[in-house]
Design a protein around this motif. Sequence first.
Motif, PDB file in Angstrom:
ATOM      1  N   GLU A 477      93.381  10.400 -13.399  1.00  0.00           N
ATOM      2  CA  GLU A 477      92.385  11.470 -13.508  1.00  0.00           C
ATOM      3  C   GLU A 477      92.112  12.127 -12.164  1.00  0.00           C
ATOM      4  OE1 GLU A 477      89.687  13.826 -15.756  1.00  0.00           O
ATOM      5  OE2 GLU A 477      91.251  12.398 -16.363  1.00  0.00           O
ATOM      6  N   ARG A 478      92.200  11.379 -11.072  1.00  0.00           N
ATOM      7  CA  ARG A 478      91.924  11.962  -9.752  1.00  0.00           C
ATOM      8  C   ARG A 478      93.216  12.552  -9.196  1.00  0.00           C
ATOM      9  NH1 ARG A 478      87.886  12.105  -6.135  1.00  0.00           N
ATOM     10  NH2 ARG A 478      86.552  10.554  -7.165  1.00  0.00           N
ATOM     11  N   ARG A 479      93.369  13.849  -9.364  1.00  0.00           N
ATOM     12  CA  ARG A 479      94.594  14.537  -8.961  1.00  0.00           C
ATOM     13  C   ARG A 479      94.464  15.071  -7.528  1.00  0.00           C
ATOM     14  NH1 ARG A 479      93.801  15.596 -14.432  1.00  0.00           N
ATOM     15  NH2 ARG A 479      95.561  14.963 -15.747  1.00  0.00           N
ATOM     16  N   GLU A 480      94.416  14.140  -6.628  1.00  0.00           N
ATOM     17  CA  GLU A 480      94.345  14.422  -5.196  1.00  0.00           C
ATOM     18  C   GLU A 480      94.608  13.117  -4.475  1.00  0.00           C
ATOM     19  OE1 GLU A 480      90.581  15.001  -3.386  1.00  0.00           O
ATOM     20  OE2 GLU A 480      89.612  13.397  -4.530  1.00  0.00           O
ATOM     21  N   SER A 481      94.638  13.167  -3.148  1.00  0.00           N
ATOM     22  CA  SER A 481      94.686  11.963  -2.334  1.00  0.00           C
ATOM     23  C   SER A 481      93.397  11.888  -1.530  1.00  0.00           C
ATOM     24  CB  SER A 481      95.898  11.983  -1.396  1.00  0.00           C
ATOM     25  OG  SER A 481      97.103  11.867  -2.126  1.00  0.00           O
ATOM     26  N   ARG A 482      92.721  10.734  -1.617  1.00  0.00           N
ATOM     27  CA  ARG A 482      91.441  10.559  -0.942  1.00  0.00           C
ATOM     28  C   ARG A 482      91.264   9.079  -0.630  1.00  0.00           C
ATOM     29  NH1 ARG A 482      86.363  13.534  -1.106  1.00  0.00           N
ATOM     30  NH2 ARG A 482      87.468  15.047  -2.405  1.00  0.00           N
ATOM     31  N   ALA A 483      91.032   8.772   0.657  1.00  0.00           N
ATOM     32  CA  ALA A 483      90.796   7.395   1.094  1.00  0.00           C
ATOM     33  C   ALA A 483      91.931   6.483   0.602  1.00  0.00           C
ATOM     34  CB  ALA A 483      89.427   6.929   0.632  1.00  0.00           C
ATOM     35  N   LEU A 484      91.614   5.401  -0.123  1.00  0.00           N
ATOM     36  CA  LEU A 484      92.642   4.461  -0.556  1.00  0.00           C
ATOM     37  C   LEU A 484      93.550   5.016  -1.652  1.00  0.00           C
ATOM     38  CD1 LEU A 484      90.807   1.002  -0.775  1.00  0.00           C
ATOM     39  CD2 LEU A 484      92.643   1.642   0.791  1.00  0.00           C
ATOM     40  N   HIS A 485      93.123   6.055  -2.320  1.00  0.00           N
ATOM     41  CA  HIS A 485      93.879   6.617  -3.447  1.00  0.00           C
ATOM     42  C   HIS A 485      94.886   7.630  -2.913  1.00  0.00           C
ATOM     43  CE1 HIS A 485      94.814   8.337  -7.330  1.00  0.00           C
ATOM     44  NE2 HIS A 485      94.325   9.499  -6.979  1.00  0.00           N
ATOM     45  N   ARG A 486      96.185   7.327  -3.090  1.00  0.00           N
ATOM     46  CA  ARG A 486      97.251   8.181  -2.576  1.00  0.00           C
ATOM     47  C   ARG A 486      98.150   8.616  -3.719  1.00  0.00           C
ATOM     48  NH1 ARG A 486      96.147   4.075   0.885  1.00  0.00           N
ATOM     49  NH2 ARG A 486      95.789   4.599   3.079  1.00  0.00           N
ATOM     50  N   ARG A 487      98.302   9.918  -3.882  1.00  0.00           N
ATOM     51  CA  ARG A 487      99.182  10.484  -4.905  1.00  0.00           C
ATOM     52  C   ARG A 487     100.280  11.288  -4.207  1.00  0.00           C
ATOM     53  NH1 ARG A 487      97.048  11.289 -10.329  1.00  0.00           N
ATOM     54  NH2 ARG A 487      98.944  12.518 -10.625  1.00  0.00           N
ATOM     55  N   SER A 488     101.532  10.881  -4.377  1.00  0.00           N
ATOM     56  CA  SER A 488     102.630  11.633  -3.761  1.00  0.00           C
ATOM     57  C   SER A 488     102.807  12.996  -4.405  1.00  0.00           C
ATOM     58  CB  SER A 488     103.930  10.832  -3.857  1.00  0.00           C
ATOM     59  OG  SER A 488     104.270  10.565  -5.218  1.00  0.00           O
ATOM     60  N   ASP A 489     102.367  13.131  -5.679  1.00  0.00           N
ATOM     61  CA  ASP A 489     102.466  14.432  -6.343  1.00  0.00           C
ATOM     62  C   ASP A 489     101.240  15.308  -6.074  1.00  0.00           C
ATOM     63  OD1 ASP A 489     100.989  12.578  -7.756  1.00  0.00           O
ATOM     64  OD2 ASP A 489     101.752  13.121  -9.730  1.00  0.00           O
ATOM     65  N   TYR A 490     100.193  14.739  -5.523  1.00  0.00           N
ATOM     66  CA  TYR A 490      99.016  15.485  -5.078  1.00  0.00           C
ATOM     67  C   TYR A 490      98.617  14.946  -3.697  1.00  0.00           C
ATOM     68  CZ  TYR A 490      98.570  17.021  -9.937  1.00  0.00           C
ATOM     69  OH  TYR A 490      98.798  17.569 -11.192  1.00  0.00           O
ATOM     70  N   PRO A 491      99.408  15.246  -2.672  1.00  0.00           N
ATOM     71  CA  PRO A 491      99.217  14.580  -1.372  1.00  0.00           C
ATOM     72  C   PRO A 491      98.014  15.055  -0.577  1.00  0.00           C
ATOM     73  CG  PRO A 491     100.962  16.210  -1.225  1.00  0.00           C
ATOM     74  CD  PRO A 491     100.571  16.143  -2.671  1.00  0.00           C
ATOM     75  N   GLN A 492      97.405  16.176  -0.964  1.00  0.00           N
ATOM     76  CA  GLN A 492      96.289  16.711  -0.204  1.00  0.00           C
ATOM     77  C   GLN A 492      94.953  16.321  -0.834  1.00  0.00           C
ATOM     78  OE1 GLN A 492      96.971  18.198   2.714  1.00  0.00           O
ATOM     79  NE2 GLN A 492      99.123  17.786   2.194  1.00  0.00           N
ATOM     80  N   ARG A 493      93.939  16.306   0.004  1.00  0.00           N
ATOM     81  CA  ARG A 493      92.583  16.085  -0.486  1.00  0.00           C
ATOM     82  C   ARG A 493      92.029  17.384  -1.051  1.00  0.00           C
ATOM     83  NH1 ARG A 493      87.556  13.515   3.009  1.00  0.00           N
ATOM     84  NH2 ARG A 493      85.880  14.770   2.106  1.00  0.00           N
ATOM     85  N   ASP A 494      91.390  17.286  -2.209  1.00  0.00           N
ATOM     86  CA  ASP A 494      90.776  18.440  -2.863  1.00  0.00           C
ATOM     87  C   ASP A 494      89.287  18.444  -2.535  1.00  0.00           C
ATOM     88  OD1 ASP A 494      89.806  20.432  -4.471  1.00  0.00           O
ATOM     89  OD2 ASP A 494      90.527  19.576  -6.363  1.00  0.00           O
ATOM     90  N   ASP A 495      88.841  19.418  -1.751  1.00  0.00           N
ATOM     91  CA  ASP A 495      87.438  19.450  -1.334  1.00  0.00           C
ATOM     92  C   ASP A 495      86.480  19.610  -2.514  1.00  0.00           C
ATOM     93  OD1 ASP A 495      88.119  19.134   1.306  1.00  0.00           O
ATOM     94  OD2 ASP A 495      88.184  21.278   1.730  1.00  0.00           O
TER      95      ASP A 495
END
Length: 518
Positions: A477-495
């Motif tokens: 559900e979290r389609r971004e990368s933030r702190a410990l959660h890393r998504r290679s398909d969504y590598p950026q943090r979504d403000d």
Amino acid sequence: MSAATGKGNSIALDVDVLVLGGGPAGAWAALSAARRGATVVLADKGYCGTSGAAAASNNNVWYVADSNDYERHFAERHASGGGLNERAWTDALLANVVGRLHLLGDLGYPFARKDDGTANYATLRGPDYMRFMRQQIRRAGVTVLDHSPVLGLVRHDGRVTGGYGIRRDGSTWRVGAGATVIATGGCAFLGGALGTDVCTGDGHLAAAEAGATFSGMEFSSQYGLAAAFSSVTKGLPFMWASYSREDGSEIPVVDDEAFVSVARVLIDEPVFATFDRANADVQRWLRSGQANAFLPFDRMGIDPFRQRFPVGLRLEGTVRGTGGIRLAHTDCSTDVPGLYAAGDAASREVIVGGRSGGGSPNAAWAIATGAWAGEAASGFASRQRRVASSRGVDAAGWPAYEEIAIADPATAREALRSDVLPPQVNLFRNEARLVQATKTLDAALTQPVAADTKLAAARSARALVYVAKLAYRSALERRESRALHRRSDYPQRDDAAGYRQVIGGIDTLTIARETVNA
């Protein structure tokens, strides 16, 4: 307290407060409730005082005596944790822990001394600490049920009215209670870190079945560095480590967490480390303060400050990750009346955001939330005495043990081994891997359980798979990368995604977004 004898050695009790879990959070909850005059039963999966991660090593505690420093500590974790922690929670935690540690000293705990002779409240020796806490709760009149894992909770009129489980000899226990505290620790998914063998998510599953929700479960991908031949994941010595490939070429640490840089290489080839950045003074300090971390090296005849050793990763899940049962208020109440949560079983997003709470924040969290939950549970139980109550062990609502939701342990272990433990699935995430892993976990729940399988093991297998599903569903559900959660398909943090995710349900999981309080 009333008691009745069931079949064989089975136990039935009726008390004010039931505490599930015998680590630091559970011990503080039991002690605090008992000091308020409540009758208390504590049921531990292992032996209260020796089981769990805290009892296996030293415990550094987030001890901040000067309130002028609260803002700095909050700000540091606000940045690294993705902006998901809250100042009010942080201030309350830091203020509370100081008083609790001073109480511990007043009760007689032998704190180590600093060079100036004052007590070093920021360090607790795990084995001594937990043995001392067991002594204190027994002196306070708490009934301790060792080797008694929980199998489920009971609800009546919309509130939790007790819990039930099984004992090592196969007999059963049932405790009717005015309030219940879940302090069963995090879920380490059988990752192999020292002391986490009992951290299998049993309390999470029981809470979910009673209607509780969770938050921060996407931040469950914390791995601990260890020597490949060791289960000790103490991170402090690795602050002075250099890493290299088998051919000796250096591996630069480019992430905030060294384990991420190591994991990228370790997926394909061996990685080696040396604590060669520690000078002689640091070496003596590390060996003195982290003695158990060096025992495996001594047994292997390796000097880790001068000789390379192979490195491994141990998944620590929500033990050193941050997700867990969502707390509705600072009294540690959950979404379900009569149910409280404390320690690693509860989400620590409010103090560390989406980063690891491993080490001093988690140790402080266990103390403060354990004490808060015990006091609040005692008050709730006291109020229940003044109204019509059917919490007792003879009340309706106790399920038949043969109807408890279980899973096949061997199948569950294989699903974890293939789709939860590997860093290439759980640490470096993408949608395809997460979807396939979720299918594997779902399939594990459909396998028949052998007739001779022990009920406690089958229940833990169900819990392990359930908590893994919470983590992966939240990660999808979290389609971004933030702190410990890393998504290679969504590598950026979504403000725009600076919210918490609250997830709940059993067969069907639902997710809602929760605003972070300023």
